[in-house]
Structures are given as C-alpha cells and as structure tokens.
Design a protein around this motif. Structure first.
Motif, PDB file in Angstrom:
ATOM      1  N   VAL A   1      -3.571   6.049   1.551  1.00 49.79           N
ATOM      2  CA  VAL A   1      -4.559   5.399   2.413  1.00 49.79           C
ATOM      3  C   VAL A   1      -4.957   6.332   3.559  1.00 49.79           C
TER       4      VAL A   1
ATOM      5  N   TYR B   1       0.839  -1.190   0.000  1.00 47.08           N
ATOM      6  CA  TYR B   1       0.000   0.000   0.000  1.00 47.08           C
ATOM      7  C   TYR B   1       0.877   1.244   0.000  1.00 47.08           C
TER       8      TYR B   1
ATOM      9  N   SER C   1      -7.053   9.220   2.375  1.00 40.10           N
ATOM     10  CA  SER C   1      -8.448   8.856   2.100  1.00 40.10           C
ATOM     11  C   SER C   1      -9.275   8.877   3.378  1.00 40.10           C
TER      12      SER C   1
ATOM     13  N   ASP D   1      -8.342   5.386  -1.806  1.00 38.89           N
ATOM     14  CA  ASP D   1      -7.886   4.139  -1.204  1.00 38.89           C
ATOM     15  C   ASP D   1      -7.502   3.129  -2.278  1.00 38.89           C
TER      16      ASP D   1
END
Length: 135
Positions: free
Chosen positions: A10, A5, A13, A61
C-alpha cells in the motif's frame, strides 16, 4: 469480516504515484516553454508517466488487499485498466497550454478524475473469482 492489508504494498503504491506526479509536473513545466517536436515529446513523456503512475498505484494497491480468495486477473480488463489512464492523461496534457483558464482546468480535472474512478471499477471487474459485479 475484517479488512487486512499488506502495508508495504500500500505504501509503495503511494510512493510510486508521488514519483510519477513529480515527473509529470516537470514535464508540464518543460512543455510550457517548448514548441514543436519537443513539446510533443514532453506531452508523451508526461502522459506515459502519470498514466503509469495512476495505474501502478491502483494495481499495487489491489495487490496489497487481502481478498480472502486467490486473485487472478482477466487479461482484457487489466489491459483496459492499463490503457485508460494513459489515454485520459494524453487528453489532459493535450488540453494544457500556457493560458490559465479555470474552465479548461476544470475539464482537465474531470477527465483525469473520471479515468481514475473508471479504472478502479475496471480493476475490480478484472479480478477472477470476484463475486462483486461492478457493471
């Protein structure tokens, strides 16, 4: 295969969703004490803010995932995933009033949760080159 990731995306988001939620809660408070045109203005502002917050959280995401292929998106599915949370939020905001009714609150929660669930799978479907067919 290990999942990777981009944690900055992330986390951003989540931050975007929190900001949209606070703005929407403020619009709900204003809506409850307003009438007429002002009430509909607050419904529309709340609808747009939470709908965009839901979509932005999902889309950013997805950008944060390392998908092991070059991600491009189907325009129609992406637009559908963009419009659905706004429409669902409008339905939810329109159902909200000053009365505290458990069954109405449950119905509003179901509408919003279903829209989040559906846009997640539409978002997966919108990826070109994706071998997973969610439908």
């Amino acid at each position: 295969m290990e999942a990777l990731y981009n944690w900055e995306l992330v986390i951003s988001s989540v931050v975007m969703a929190i900001i949209a939620s606070f703005f929407s809660f403020h619009m709900i408070q204003n809506m409850q004490v307003s009438a007429g045109k002002n009430k509909w203005l607050y419904i529309m502002l709340g609808t747009i803010s939470i709908g965009l917050g839901i979509w932005t959280m999902q889309f950013i995401d997805k950008l944060g995932d390392d998908l092991y292929f070059v991600a491009t998106y189907h325009t129609v599915y992406t637009l559908l995933s963009f419009l659905l949370p706004i429409i669902a939020s409008f339905v939810a905001f329109s159902m909200k009033d000053k009365q505290r009714n458990v069954s109405k609150a449950a119905a509003i929660s179901i509408v919003v949760c279903l829209s989040i669930f559906i846009i997640y799978y539409i978002g997966i479907k919108s990826l070109k080159g994706n071998e997973y067919d969610g439908f």
